[in-house]
Design an enzyme around this catalytic site. Structure first.
Site, PDB file in Angstrom:
ATOM      1  N   LYS A  81       0.847  -1.201   0.000  1.00  0.00           N
ATOM      2  CA  LYS A  81       0.000   0.000   0.000  1.00  0.00           C
ATOM      3  C   LYS A  81       0.880   1.248   0.000  1.00  0.00           C
ATOM      4  CE  LYS A  81      -3.951   1.920   2.639  1.00  0.00           C
ATOM      5  NZ  LYS A  81      -4.799   1.708   3.829  1.00  0.00           N
ATOM      6  N   SER A 156      -9.768   2.178   2.951  1.00  0.00           N
ATOM      7  CA  SER A 156      -8.913   2.924   2.059  1.00  0.00           C
ATOM      8  C   SER A 156      -7.973   2.046   1.233  1.00  0.00           C
ATOM      9  CB  SER A 156      -8.066   3.899   2.862  1.00  0.00           C
ATOM     10  OG  SER A 156      -7.189   3.189   3.732  1.00  0.00           O
ATOM     11  N   SER A 180      -9.721  -0.463   7.039  1.00  0.00           N
ATOM     12  CA  SER A 180      -9.202  -0.360   5.671  1.00  0.00           C
ATOM     13  C   SER A 180      -8.510  -1.601   5.123  1.00  0.00           C
ATOM     14  CB  SER A 180      -8.257   0.824   5.562  1.00  0.00           C
ATOM     15  OG  SER A 180      -9.012   2.002   5.570  1.00  0.00           O
TER      16      SER A 180
HETATM   17  N1  GLN Z   1     -12.908   4.092   6.283  1.00  0.00           N
HETATM   18  C1  GLN Z   1     -12.332   4.491   7.524  1.00  0.00           C
HETATM   19  C2  GLN Z   1     -11.978   5.946   7.469  1.00  0.00           C
HETATM   20  O1  GLN Z   1     -12.190   6.548   6.464  1.00  0.00           O
HETATM   21  C3  GLN Z   1     -11.138   3.647   7.823  1.00  0.00           C
HETATM   22  C4  GLN Z   1      -9.893   4.150   7.268  1.00  0.00           C
HETATM   23  C5  GLN Z   1      -8.720   3.273   7.528  1.00  0.00           C
HETATM   24  O2  GLN Z   1      -8.839   2.214   8.135  1.00  0.00           O
HETATM   25  N2  GLN Z   1      -7.572   3.729   7.111  1.00  0.00           N
HETATM   26  O3  GLN Z   1     -11.511   6.502   8.418  1.00  0.00           O
END
Ligand code: GLN
Length: 505
Positions: A81, A156, A180
């Site tokens: 990532k 994400s 994410s």
């Molecule tokens: N979707 C969640 C957010 O937008 C989780 C993000 C993540 O785990 N990096 O904060």
């Protein structure tokens, strides 16, 4: 020999490479070919490092030929990532503000992959600074779900889950601050694990919310996740929150794949209203399978989980607003000079750069975070949220007095259409309603494909949660369930995904 190497699991590839049936160069090349064929459609990579990956593969093959003892995953390629610092390779975090930044060092996770002899294929797409549930907040355009290119791959870390779902890489690294790794796994029919907080070093992981962030495996099988977990896990003196204890015996647990006599708690608060019918049906089926295999299933109430999302959206923006202050146009990446200003001050350059370099979601959260932390509001918002966080940890502790693992659906829905939730941040945030409690409490969680929803034929996920440092339980339960689900669906779920082919092929 399998004609298409990209269909093999990491464990199978590792075995074939170790027994010299395959060379790492062949394996890497076939994945690079696959990337060249399908990534124009999927857009899971922000950067592909073909030369670097082949060079690493050649070196592993040479060391193997000279009889050197190598790591089990040596020669098996991986994608990372784009939130992880990679020496000599671009690291953008999906943001314009880091466009062109080439880190001078490797994150510990990356250093460990390299030390294990794993060639790095490239960097995967993500929502800007890991804020989002769809990758649509990437400044470089969204990733498309390999099951249906008009749909989101989750976020994400949608890029990391999409590369394994599209057979562009057998393994990938994701990060999970609120879901994410697990939510993208759920909507792409893959496996994703968020280890115990502190189980995997955060050194070199560009911080979103430091008290929540955790890197982990994105794979197609539970065993592959365990193998990868043991490469990246373990104490790191460069991360002050790193747990100084051996990595839990995750590979052994995945191989044992046993649930007999285990107590499984179904979380009452996660799974009712707001969850898609097909998601619930597949979840109930998975729970029934666990019961048939000898697990004892009970319902467990975690009443404070109802407030997890609200607490998270105060704690995360607060930490993020502070972490993102370092992007000040002075130290990294982009620098924009304000228009029409002679001799601009540092403050003016900073403002112009942050205005041009950050996307809407990032700005939204910085504003929210600075507000929640401002004097006069601190106790009412940030302070209250921290109290809720404690109550959630208490709910977990009480639940784990009664059961060995907890389960829930991973995400409330299957993959939605690209664009569907872009103008509605609240409904985007709700994607993580079931995954966030684990981050707030620091406990480990896994998402595993539970089947396909009847209403749309898209993958659904089941989440397994265990007490902190008991990550091996996720793998024991996950591997047992995976076996039963493969039988139930007549093969791995991903085999049912429409097979992407090269454009025009
Ligand atoms: N979707 C969640 C957010 O937008 C989780 C993000 C993540 O785990 N990096 O904060």
């Amino acid at each position: 020999m399998n004609p298409d190497l990209t269909r093999l699991s990491a464990a199978e590839l590792a075995h074939a490479i170790a027994s010299k049936e395959l060379s790492s160069v062949e394996v890497v090349q076939s994945h690079l070919d696959r990337i060249a064929a399908v990534d124009a459609d999927v857009h899971a990579f922000l950067h592909v490092d073909g030369d670097g990956a082949l060079e690493a593969a050649r070196s592993v093959d040479e060391r193997r030929a000279s009889g050197e003892e190598l790591h089990v995953l040596a020669g098996v390629p991986i994608a990372v990532k784009d939130v992880m610092a990679t020496k000599g390779l671009p690291t953008t975090c999906g943001s314009r503000i880091l466009e062109g930044w080439i880190p001078p060092y490797d994150a510990t996770v990356v250093a460990r992959l390299k030390a294990a002899g794993m060639p790095i294929l490239g960097k995967t797409n993500m929502d800007e600074f890991a804020m989002g549930s769809s990758t649509e907040h990437s400044a470089y355009g969204p990733t498309h779900n390999p099951w249906d290119l008009t749909r989101i791959p989750g976020g994400s870390g949608g890029g990391s889950s999409a590369v394994v779902a599209a057979y562009e890489a057998p393994l990938a690294i994701g990060t999970d601050t609120g879901g994410s790794i697990r939510q993208p796994a759920s909507v792409t029919g893959t496996v994703g694990v968020k280890p115990t907080y502190g189980g995997v070093s955060r050194y070199g992981l560009v911080a979103l919310a430091s008290s929540l962030d955790q890197a982990g495996p994105c794979t197609r099988t539970v065993l592959d996740a365990a193998l990868l977990h043991s490469v990246i896990g373990g104490h790191d003196p460069m991360d002050s929150t790193s747990i100084n204890a051996p990595v839990p015996s995750v590979v052994e647990a995945a191989r044992r794949a046993d649930v007999k006599g285990l107590k499984v708690g179904v979380i009452k608060e996660l799974g009712g209203e707001g969850y898609q019918g097909g998601v619930r049906a597949r979840f109930d089926e998975s729970v029934a399978l666990l019961q048939e295999a000898g697990a004892e299933v009970v319902e467990v109430s975690c009443p404070s989980f109802d407030y997890a999302l609200a607490a998270y959206y105060l704690i995360l923006p607060s930490e993020a607003s502070s972490n993102l202050a370092k992007f000040d146009a002075m130290r990294y990446g982009l620098r924009v000079l304000p228009e029409g200003v002679d001799d601009p001050s540092a403050e003016q350059v900073m403002a112009a750069t942050r205005d041009a370099g950050f996307g809407d979601e990032v700005k939204r959260r910085i504003i929210l975070g600075t507000y929640a932390l401002s004097s006069g509001y601190y106790d009412a918002y940030y302070g209250q949220a921290q109290k809720v966080r404690r109550l959630i940890a208490n709910d977990f502790s009480a639940a784990f007095e009664k059961v060995d693992v907890l389960v829930s659906p991973t995400a409330p829905t299957t993959a939605f259409k690209l664009g569907d939730k872009l103008d509605d941040p609240m409904s985007m945030y709700l994607q993580d309603v079931a995954t966030i409690p684990a981050n707030l409490a620091g406990v480990p969680g896994m998402s595993l494909p539970s089947g396909l929803a009847d209403e749309d034929g898209l993958p659904t996920g089941i989440q397994i949660l265990a007490p902190a440092t008991k990550d091996e339980r996720l793998y024991g339960v996950g591997a047992a369930l995976e076996k039963m689900l493969v039988d139930r669906w007549g093969g791995p779920l991903l085999a049912k995904a429409p097979q992407l082919t090269a454009k025009g092929a």
